[in-house]
Design a protein around this motif. Structure first.
Motif, PDB file in Angstrom:
ATOM      1  N   GLY A 277       0.782  -1.228   0.000  1.00 42.65           N
ATOM      2  CA  GLY A 277       0.000   0.000   0.000  1.00 42.65           C
ATOM      3  C   GLY A 277       0.815   1.281   0.000  1.00 42.65           C
ATOM      4  N   SER A 280       1.595   2.593  -3.462  1.00 38.70           N
ATOM      5  CA  SER A 280       0.516   2.706  -4.438  1.00 38.70           C
ATOM      6  C   SER A 280       0.464   4.071  -5.127  1.00 38.70           C
ATOM      7  CB  SER A 280      -0.830   2.403  -3.779  1.00 38.70           C
ATOM      8  OG  SER A 280      -1.086   3.313  -2.726  1.00 38.70           O
ATOM      9  N   SER A 284       0.787   3.117  -9.144  1.00 34.55           N
ATOM     10  CA  SER A 284      -0.422   3.106  -9.957  1.00 34.55           C
ATOM     11  C   SER A 284      -0.075   3.650 -11.344  1.00 34.55           C
ATOM     12  CB  SER A 284      -1.498   3.986  -9.305  1.00 34.55           C
ATOM     13  OG  SER A 284      -2.639   4.055 -10.120  1.00 34.55           O
ATOM     14  N   LEU A 447      -5.472   0.884  -9.355  1.00 37.29           N
ATOM     15  CA  LEU A 447      -6.037   0.865  -7.998  1.00 37.29           C
ATOM     16  C   LEU A 447      -7.532   0.601  -8.065  1.00 37.29           C
ATOM     17  CD1 LEU A 447      -4.323   3.778  -6.009  1.00 37.29           C
ATOM     18  CD2 LEU A 447      -4.241   1.349  -5.482  1.00 37.29           C
ATOM     19  N   SER A 448      -7.989  -0.355  -7.289  1.00 35.09           N
ATOM     20  CA  SER A 448      -9.420  -0.641  -7.223  1.00 35.09           C
ATOM     21  C   SER A 448     -10.077   0.365  -6.275  1.00 35.09           C
ATOM     22  CB  SER A 448      -9.649  -2.068  -6.719  1.00 35.09           C
ATOM     23  OG  SER A 448      -9.240  -2.172  -5.365  1.00 35.09           O
ATOM     24  N   SER A 450     -11.468  -0.120  -3.600  1.00 35.36           N
ATOM     25  CA  SER A 450     -11.167  -0.465  -2.203  1.00 35.36           C
ATOM     26  C   SER A 450      -9.733  -0.135  -1.814  1.00 35.36           C
ATOM     27  CB  SER A 450     -11.426  -1.958  -1.973  1.00 35.36           C
ATOM     28  OG  SER A 450     -10.587  -2.749  -2.815  1.00 35.36           O
ATOM     29  N   GLY A 451      -8.948   0.310  -2.800  1.00 39.64           N
ATOM     30  CA  GLY A 451      -7.561   0.684  -2.518  1.00 39.64           C
ATOM     31  C   GLY A 451      -6.549  -0.409  -2.776  1.00 39.64           C
ATOM     32  N   ASN A 452      -6.997  -1.569  -3.246  1.00 37.84           N
ATOM     33  CA  ASN A 452      -6.081  -2.663  -3.567  1.00 37.84           C
ATOM     34  C   ASN A 452      -5.541  -2.509  -4.984  1.00 37.84           C
ATOM     35  OD1 ASN A 452      -6.493  -3.993  -1.066  1.00 37.84           O
ATOM     36  ND2 ASN A 452      -8.401  -4.884  -1.846  1.00 37.84           N
ATOM     37  N   ASN A 481      -0.988   7.133 -13.806  1.00 33.41           N
ATOM     38  CA  ASN A 481      -1.006   7.710 -12.456  1.00 33.41           C
ATOM     39  C   ASN A 481      -1.330   9.199 -12.465  1.00 33.41           C
ATOM     40  OD1 ASN A 481       1.392   8.719 -13.452  1.00 33.41           O
ATOM     41  ND2 ASN A 481       2.710   7.518 -12.102  1.00 33.41           N
TER      42      ASN A 481
END
Length: 540
Positions: A277, A280, A284, A447-448, A450-452, A481
Motif C-alpha cells: 500500500g 501505491s 499506480s 487501484l481498485s 477499495s484501494g487494492n 497515475n
C-alpha cells in the motif's frame, strides 16, 4: 521436505527471500546465513507442486508408478541452491559429489532454480552429467546456449523475447527518452543490454543506465533514486526481481518521487512485494510484461488442506501459520524471529477458508502456474518413456529405458521431445535451446475502489501469433497515475514547430536537440519533420 515415490522430482524454491547480514571478522568459521522474509507466493508454489503430483498419482498417468519429491528452501541464496541440488543428487541430507546413495528411486530431474544467476551455476554442473534441470522462473538469455547448458530447460520464455516485447511497448507508446535500472546479475544486465539495443534500434534514446547492487544492503537505492528524480526522463524501465525492487521503491517513497512511470520486467510486474500500500501512489499506472497466467482447477480447495499437525513440511507450515494468523506456537521455538512476545497463541485450528493473502490468491496464477507446468512436463516425459514398446526403443539395440531405474541421459531424450496441451489449450514443448513458446501478458497496475492494486491485462506479446498480431495493446484501457487518458510524453526535447529545425546538442543523444529558427532560404512547414532545403543557383 521429502515425499517418497517410485520416481523422484527435486525442487528448489526460495521459500525465504532474504538473509540477515552478519559481520565476518575472519577469526572463526563464518556463520551460515540466516533466512528472513518468508514468501507466501513461493509457499503457494510448493503446494501447487504437491497438488500436481497428487493429481498425477490419482489419475494413473503412470500406471503402478508413484511420483515423489524432495523440496529444498534455497532462501534465494546461491550457496543454498547449490547445496540443495547436490543433496538431491546424492539422495541424503548431505552431499557426496559423484555418488547416488538412494538407488531404489531414480531422481528424474530438478525443478529450479528460480534465479537466473543460480541456474547458470547449477546448469554448468548438472550439464556435466546430462542431468535434466527445468527452471520455473530463470529467464536469462545466456541459458539458451544449449552447447554450454545441454540439460537445461525452462517453462518461462527467454529474456531475448522479453527485451523485444519491452522495446515494442516503449516504441508503441512513443516514448523516446527512457531511463534504465537493472539488477547487477545475469538476469538484469543481460536483459537490459538486449533491451537497450532494441530501443536504440527503434530510434529512441536512453537517459541513464543504473545498477541495483544486490551485494549491498541498500541495493545502491539512494543513488539510483537521485538519478531517477533529477532526470528529465518520465519513463523508467526497472529490470529486476520483486525482492530487489523493494529497496528502490522504499527510497522513492522516502525521496517523494512523483510524476514517473515505471515499466516492469516480468520479474516484478505482478509481485505482491512491490504492490504494498505505501507504494501505491507512484506505482499506480505501472505497465509491463508478465508471464502468461493460467488456472489450476481445484487448487484453492487444496490450499485449504494444510495444517500444522501435518508431518510433511511441518516446520514450513508453522512459519506460514504464525505469519498468516499473527500468532505464535508457544510450545515451540519461534521460527519467524519477527513476532514479539505479546502476540496471541496459535491453536492450529485457525480457519484458512477466510484468509485473504498472496498464498490464497489463485485469481492470477503466473509463477505458480509455471511450477505446475514443470511438474506436468516431467510427468508427460515419464509417460512417454514408460510407453516405450519392447524392441522399439530409441536407444542402442532398440532398447527402452526402465522406468524404475533409468539414467538421466535417457530421460533427457524424452524431455526434448515432450509435447502436450494444458487445460487452457496452450501447447507445451521446447525448441532446440530448451525454451518454450514466448507468450507474455501486458499488464497495467490499477487501484481498485477499495484501494487494492490490480494487475489488469491490457494486451499481449505472443511470438506464436501471426506476424500482424504478435504485439497487441488496448491503450484506452490503461490507467495512468496522472489520472489522464492521454499517454504521457517522455522525450528529451519536444518536436520543433514549423519554421525551425533540430540542432543536435554536442555530446548528447540524438533525441536531445534545440529548436533553431530556419535560416533564409530554408523552409520547414511541418512539426518534427525533416527540413526541405531549397538552394537557388544563379548562373552568370
Amino acid at each position: 521436505m521429502t515425499q517418497p515415490g517410485d520416481v523422484m522430482i527435486g525442487v528448489l524454491l526460495p521459500l525465504h527471500l532474504g538473509q540477515s547480514y552478519q559481520k565476518v571478522l575472519f577469526k572463526e568459521k563464518p556463520p551460515r546465513p540466516e533466512c528472513t522474509m518468508f514468501h507466501f507466493e513461493s509457499f503457494q508454489q510448493l503446494q501447487a507442486l504437491r497438488f500436481a503430483l497428487h493429481e498425477i498419482n490419482k489419475n494413473g498417468i503412470l500406471p503402478n508408478i508413484t511420483l515423489g519429491f524432495q523440496a529444498y528452501d534455497s532462501c534465494a541464496l546461491l550457496r543454498y541452491d547449490l547445496e540443495g541440488a547436490l543433496q538431491m543428487l546424492t539422495g541424503l541430507d548431505r552431499h557426496i559429489p559423484n555418488y547416488r546413495c538412494l538407488t531404489d528411486a531414480p531422481l528424474s530431474s530438478i525443478i529450479g532454480s528460480a534465479i537466473s544467476t543460480h541456474s547458470v551455476l547449477l546448469a554448468s554442473i548438472l550439464g556435466i552429467y546430462n542431468f535434466p534441470q527445468i527452471s520455473q522462473f530463470s529467464t536469462s538469455a545466456i541459458l539458451s546456449d544449449h552447447i554450454r547448458f545441454p540439460s537445461f530447460f525452462r517453462t518461462v520464455p527467454s529474456d531475448v523475447f522479453q527485451s523485444k516485447g519491452l522495446a515494442h511497448l516503449v516504441v508503441h507508446l512513443r516514448w523516446t527518452w527512457v531511463g534504465l535500472v537493472a539488477s547487477d546479475n545475469d538476469y538484469g544486465q543481460l536483459g537490459i543490454q538486449l533491451l537497450q539495443q532494441e530501443i536504440v534500434k527503434a530510434g529512441a534514446c536512453v537517459a541513464f543506465n543504473e545498477k541495483i547492487l544486490t551485494s549491498s544492503p541498500d541495493r545502491n537505492a539512494p543513488h539510483i533514486v537521485k538519478i531517477i528524480k533529477t532526470s528529465t526522463a518520465k519513463v523508467v524501465v526497472l529490470y529486476a526481481t520483486g525482492f530487489d525492487t523493494v529497496p528502490v521503491l522504499n527510497e522513492m517513497a522516502k525521496q517523494n518521487v512523483t510524476g514517473k512511470i515505471l515499466v516492469a520486467s516480468e520479474g516484478w510486474s505482478t509481485s505482491t512485494l512491490a504492490s504494498l500500500g505505501k507504494f501505491s501512489v507512484f506505482l499506480s499506472g505501472t505497465i509491463g510484461l508478465a508471464i502468461q497466467s493460467g488456472t489450476i482447477p481445484e487448487l484453492k480447495q487444496f490450499l485449504n488442506t494444510i495444517n500444522p499437525s501435518m508431518s510433511l513440511g511441518r516446520a514450513w507450515i508453522k512459519i506460514f501459520w504464525e505469519l498468516a494468523f499473527n500468532c505464535r506456537f508457544i510450545s515451540d521455538k519461534n521460527e519467524t524471529g519477527s513476532l514479539d512476545t505479546n502476540v496471541k497463541e496459535c491453536t492450529g485450528s485457525e480457519n484458512l477458508e477466510n484468509l485473504q493473502n498472496a498464498y490464497k490468491d489463485v485469481s492470477n496464477l503466473r509463477s505458480t502456474y509455471s511450477v505446475y507446468t514443470a511438474v506436468l512436463v516431467v510427468a508427460n516425459a515419464l509417460r512417454d518413456m514408460n510407453n516405450c514398446k519392447k524392441g522399439e526403443g530409441p536407444f542402442s539395440k532398440r532398447l527402452c529405458a526402465d522406468i524404475k531405474g533409468f539414467q538421466p541421459w535417457q530421460f533427457m531424450y524424452y524431455l526434448k521431445k515432450v509435447r502436450f496441451k494444458l487445460n487452457s489449450g496452450r501447447e507445451v514443448y521446447f525448441d532446440k535451446n530448451g525454451d518454450p513458446p514466448a507468450v507474455y501478458d501486458i499488464v497495467n497496475w490499477q487501484l481498485s475502489p477499495s484501494g487494492n492494486m490490480r494487475y489488469v491485462k491490457v494486451g499481449s506479446f505472443d511470438m506464436t501469433a501471426p506476424p500482424g498480431n504478435i504485439f497487441t495493446m488496448n491503450t484506452s484501457s490503461i490507467q495512468w497515475n496522472s489520472g489522464e487518458n492521454e499517454v504521457p510524453i517522455s522525450a528529451c526535447s519536444q518536436s520543433c514547430p514549423p519554421g525551425s529545425w533540430k540542432a543536435a546538442r554536442r555530446g548528447e543523444p540524438v533525441c536531445c536537440y534545440d529548436c533553431v529558427p530556419c535560416p533564409q532560404g530554408e523552409i520547414s512547414n511541418q512539426t518534427g519533420k525533416l527540413i526541405i532545403i531549397i538552394i537557388i543557383i544563379i548562373y552568370s
